[in-house]
Design a protein around this motif. Structure first.
Motif, PDB file in Angstrom:
ATOM      1  N   LEU A  61     -25.767  29.786   9.665  1.00 37.26           N
ATOM      2  CA  LEU A  61     -24.590  29.222  10.322  1.00 37.26           C
ATOM      3  C   LEU A  61     -24.332  29.911  11.666  1.00 37.26           C
ATOM      4  N   ALA A  62     -24.553  31.230  11.694  1.00 31.17           N
ATOM      5  CA  ALA A  62     -24.347  31.998  12.928  1.00 31.17           C
ATOM      6  C   ALA A  62     -25.314  31.558  14.021  1.00 31.17           C
ATOM      7  N   GLN A  63     -26.398  30.909  13.608  1.00 33.10           N
ATOM      8  CA  GLN A  63     -27.389  30.429  14.579  1.00 33.10           C
ATOM      9  C   GLN A  63     -26.821  29.278  15.415  1.00 33.10           C
ATOM     10  N   ALA A  64     -25.683  28.713  14.953  1.00 28.07           N
ATOM     11  CA  ALA A  64     -24.931  27.712  15.718  1.00 28.07           C
ATOM     12  C   ALA A  64     -25.791  26.520  16.122  1.00 28.07           C
ATOM     13  N   THR A  65     -26.449  25.924  15.129  1.00 28.65           N
ATOM     14  CA  THR A  65     -27.321  24.777  15.379  1.00 28.65           C
ATOM     15  C   THR A  65     -26.660  23.512  14.849  1.00 28.65           C
ATOM     16  N   PRO A  66     -26.969  22.358  15.444  1.00 28.30           N
ATOM     17  CA  PRO A  66     -26.416  21.108  14.909  1.00 28.30           C
ATOM     18  C   PRO A  66     -27.049  20.708  13.578  1.00 28.30           C
ATOM     19  N   VAL A  67     -28.251  21.203  13.286  1.00 26.92           N
ATOM     20  CA  VAL A  67     -28.932  20.831  12.044  1.00 26.92           C
ATOM     21  C   VAL A  67     -29.156  22.077  11.190  1.00 26.92           C
ATOM     22  N   LEU A  68     -28.895  21.929   9.888  1.00 28.34           N
ATOM     23  CA  LEU A  68     -29.070  23.038   8.953  1.00 28.34           C
ATOM     24  C   LEU A  68     -29.885  22.539   7.757  1.00 28.34           C
ATOM     25  N   LEU A  69     -31.028  23.197   7.481  1.00 26.66           N
ATOM     26  CA  LEU A  69     -31.894  22.801   6.377  1.00 26.66           C
ATOM     27  C   LEU A  69     -31.998  23.956   5.389  1.00 26.66           C
ATOM     28  N   LEU A  70     -31.863  23.654   4.094  1.00 27.53           N
ATOM     29  CA  LEU A  70     -31.915  24.717   3.089  1.00 27.53           C
ATOM     30  C   LEU A  70     -32.828  24.314   1.946  1.00 27.53           C
ATOM     31  N   ASP A  71     -33.725  25.218   1.560  1.00 30.95           N
ATOM     32  CA  ASP A  71     -34.653  24.941   0.463  1.00 30.95           C
ATOM     33  C   ASP A  71     -34.133  25.598  -0.811  1.00 30.95           C
ATOM     34  N   GLU A  72     -33.680  24.769  -1.729  1.00 28.09           N
ATOM     35  CA  GLU A  72     -33.166  25.216  -3.027  1.00 28.09           C
ATOM     36  C   GLU A  72     -32.180  26.381  -2.931  1.00 28.09           C
ATOM     37  N   PRO A  73     -31.078  26.184  -2.230  1.00 32.18           N
ATOM     38  CA  PRO A  73     -30.107  27.282  -2.110  1.00 32.18           C
ATOM     39  C   PRO A  73     -29.379  27.568  -3.421  1.00 32.18           C
ATOM     40  N   THR A  74     -29.475  26.664  -4.391  1.00 29.37           N
ATOM     41  CA  THR A  74     -28.741  26.894  -5.642  1.00 29.37           C
ATOM     42  C   THR A  74     -29.633  27.412  -6.761  1.00 29.37           C
ATOM     43  N   ALA A  75     -30.925  27.629  -6.463  1.00 30.34           N
ATOM     44  CA  ALA A  75     -31.808  28.146  -7.508  1.00 30.34           C
ATOM     45  C   ALA A  75     -31.358  29.547  -7.902  1.00 30.34           C
ATOM     46  N   PHE A  76     -31.524  29.896  -9.133  1.00 26.71           N
ATOM     47  CA  PHE A  76     -31.206  31.221  -9.689  1.00 26.71           C
ATOM     48  C   PHE A  76     -29.702  31.524  -9.748  1.00 26.71           C
ATOM     49  N   LEU A  77     -28.858  30.544  -9.426  1.00 25.35           N
ATOM     50  CA  LEU A  77     -27.426  30.828  -9.461  1.00 25.35           C
ATOM     51  C   LEU A  77     -26.790  30.266 -10.726  1.00 25.35           C
ATOM     52  N   ASP A  78     -25.682  30.867 -11.156  1.00 24.99           N
ATOM     53  CA  ASP A  78     -24.956  30.317 -12.300  1.00 24.99           C
ATOM     54  C   ASP A  78     -24.154  29.089 -11.856  1.00 24.99           C
ATOM     55  N   LEU A  79     -23.579  28.375 -12.799  1.00 24.31           N
ATOM     56  CA  LEU A  79     -22.941  27.093 -12.512  1.00 24.31           C
ATOM     57  C   LEU A  79     -21.818  27.201 -11.475  1.00 24.31           C
ATOM     58  N   PRO A  80     -20.868  28.145 -11.633  1.00 24.61           N
ATOM     59  CA  PRO A  80     -19.797  28.233 -10.613  1.00 24.61           C
ATOM     60  C   PRO A  80     -20.343  28.554  -9.217  1.00 24.61           C
TER      61      PRO A  80
END
Lengths: 336, 259
Positions: free
Chosen positions: B158-177
């Protein structure tokens, strides 16, 4: 960053103190005021020759070697994301050793060349290191870096060691002893007039290493993330390899293969600075490398031993506990 | 959403390694101000697509266009100022505090020594605040939990201040909440900052409930894209994950496991 900059001042002060101690102590102890006189006054006093001609070149060589190897070690650790990498990890110090072994042990036509022995050894070490450097950079273009390159470097290192041992087995006793002594490493024996030969290349290498702090920081979170932030990872790696070759090749040529300093110093610097941020860590590593090399040199020359200790015994005796500490507290220092 | 301007789009894109395409005919639009979920079974090419969209690897065929400019022809700095990416897994940061890690995101904007200006520091503060990680700023990254670490990595992008943001499996290994928290953060980033945000995930339910658009990668044919409601109504969501042991219930839009 705030406040941590004081550590850099502390490292520098430590280095200066150890350098002064190095100028003052040895087989003849020179009081500090006389050290000053010997360095900066024309008549210099009774000990001017010892201080100026023998000890000054030795401590400057130690400082250059320590800072150069430490900076090279940090470059390799960051570029390869490997806390156990050091300046010799790409086989360049192995190549230097092979070059020296060829000159000292094989002795075909070398001895008849009109060059002083010590320059011949320095030249052979440089040629050996450069040969491996060229091989590695050519390979980098093909294999695309990373672990493959690291393994290739290790293989080249083993190959050089093997060839050196063959040369050792077939050489006569006197030549063998000379080679073994070279392999122990030493900061001593540098002539004042030849000092620029080590100081200039090492200074250039250190300046280039300092210009790389920004892309090195980006590479802390992985090569792909670094690329996504605009870093040309291939170019950074190639530059780091060349700087390491310049630093490690020069130091090895003049001081012999010095163990552990390059690997251990970046970890000690990280432990004090508590940061992997290269804007702090690179200058810190350079200053601490100089200081610790000066400390090792003091121990080597300590009067109570009678004879000088082998430098590599001292660096390893100090370095091994550090490496063990890094391994055992790996979670904290080595990443994750 | 349909009327919004498309920021990133692909034309006849094929992605893969070497000359072998993993997935062909990708026609994709990422509009500003929308959150898109990228769904598909393992090995179908989600990561490869994200890496290709980010300019980290060349397309096998076709191209990726950002505001009419070819992403793969942009200079490294221009690209870094346009597209930020968070790749899968936890990077080996070494000893780094959260603030310094997030500050790395400013690299495309700082001078050659990486010195930060007040503007850079404000961007870091803003990024930390928007992911709800201001309280972590002086913590070592190594001591953060997986959930905290993922927020910090999102803040870095986010700090990179770009109009486009791509994320590869940001929710992997996380609990439900934490999974819900991360996707909510991505949603607010997309809507509040009019960014185009795309993330790959295996969390069908989160994608259906919280995303504006879905991109379904289907084996044997090109990907499908549309809103979650369309995905359910057309039966595409059911087909995309249909297999032994999984059945889609279109009445409530959920997958059920059958023994």
């Amino acid at each position: 960053m705030r406040g941590k900059g004081w550590w850099l001042v502390a490292f520098a002060v430590l280095g200066v103190l150890l350098a002064l101690l190095g100028l003052a102590s040895g087989t003849v102890n020179v009081p500090l005021p006389q050290v000053w006189g010997a360095l900066f006054h024309a008549d210099g006093g009774a000990h001017a020759v010892i201080v100026r001609q023998v000890r000054l070149p030795e401590i400057l060589t130690a400082a250059a070697a320590g800072s150069g190897l430490a900076a090279a070690g940090l470059l390799m650790q960051t570029i390869f994301h490997n806390p156990l990498a050091g300046p010799g990890v790409l086989g360049m110090t192995g190549g230097a050793a092979l070059g020296v072994a060829l000159v000292m042990l094989a002795q075909p036509i070398w001895t008849m060349m009109p060059v002083p022995d010590d320059l011949l050894i320095t030249g052979a070490a440089l040629i050996g290191a450069i040969a491996v450097l060229l091989l590695i950079t050519a390979a980098d273009r093909r294999v695309g870096g990373g672990v493959t390159l690291l393994i290739l470097g290790l293989m080249v290192g083993y190959l050089c060691t093997a060839l050196v041992s063959v040369l050792q087995a077939t050489s006569e006793a006197r030549a063998l002893k000379g080679f073994v002594l070279w392999g122990m490493g030493s900061f001593a024996g540098m002539e004042l007039a030849r000092l620029p030969w080590i100081m200039v290349p090492v200074s250039i290498g250190l300046l280039f290493a300092l210009t790389m702090v920004k892309p090195l920081n980006a590479m802390l979170i992985g090569d792909d993330h670094a690329r996504s932030m605009g870093v040309d990872v291939v170019q950074v790696r190639r530059r780091a390899i060349w700087i390491t070759g310049l630093l490690a090749g020069t130091v090895t040529a003049f001081c012999g293969p010095i163990a552990f300093l390059g690997l251990a110093v970046p970890h000690v610097a990280r432990a004090f600075l508590r940061s992997a941020d290269h804007r702090l860590l690179m200058p810190g590593t350079i200053l601490l490398g100089a200081a610790l090399a000066l400390g090792c040199d003091l121990i080597v020359r300590a009067a109570w031993t009678g004879a000088a200790l082998p430098l590599n015994a001292v660096t390893s005796l100090l370095g091994v506990p550090v490496v063990l500490w890094v391994l055992l507290s790996g979670r904290r220092w080595a990443g994750r | 959403m349909k009327t919004m301007k498309s920021l990133l789009h692909t034309g006849n894109l094929s992605v893969g390694y070497g000359r072998k395409p993993l997935m062909r005919n990708i026609e994709l639009d990422l509009p500003a101000g929308s959150l898109t979920a990228l769904l598909g079974i393992n090995g179908i090419g989600k990561s490869t697509l994200i890496r290709t969209l980010a300019g980290l690897q060349p397309p096998v065929e076709g191209g990726v266009w950002l505001d009419g400019r070819n992403v793969h022809a942009l200079s490294a700095t221009d690209r870094a100022r346009s597209i930020a990416v968070v790749l899968t897994g936890r990077p080996p940061t070494g000893i780094l505090d959260v603030e310094t890690l997030v500050g790395l995101g400013r690299q495309p904007w700082t001078d050659r020594w990486g010195r930060s200006t007040p503007k850079d520091r404000a961007a870091v503060d803003d990024a930390l605040e928007r992911v709800g990680a201001l309280h972590l700023r002086h913590r070592q990254v190594a001591t953060c939990s997986d959930g905290e670490c993922q927020k910090v990595l999102v803040a870095r992008a986010l700090a990179q201040a770009t109009p486009v943001l791509l994320l590869d499996e940001p929710t992997a290994f996380l609990d439900l909440p934490n999974r819900a928290e991360i996707v909510r953060v991505l949603r607010s980033i997309a809507h509040g900052g009019s960014k185009a945000v795309l993330f790959s995930t295996h969390d069908l339910q989160l994608a259906v409930d919280l995303c504006d658009r879905m991109l379904l990668m289907r084996s044997g044919e090109g990907p499908w894209q549309g809103t979650p409601q369309e995905a359910i109504a057309s039966g595409e969501l059911g087909r995309a994950f249909h297999g032994s042991g999984v059945r889609f219930d279109p009445s409530n839009g959920t997958h059920r496991f059958v023994p």
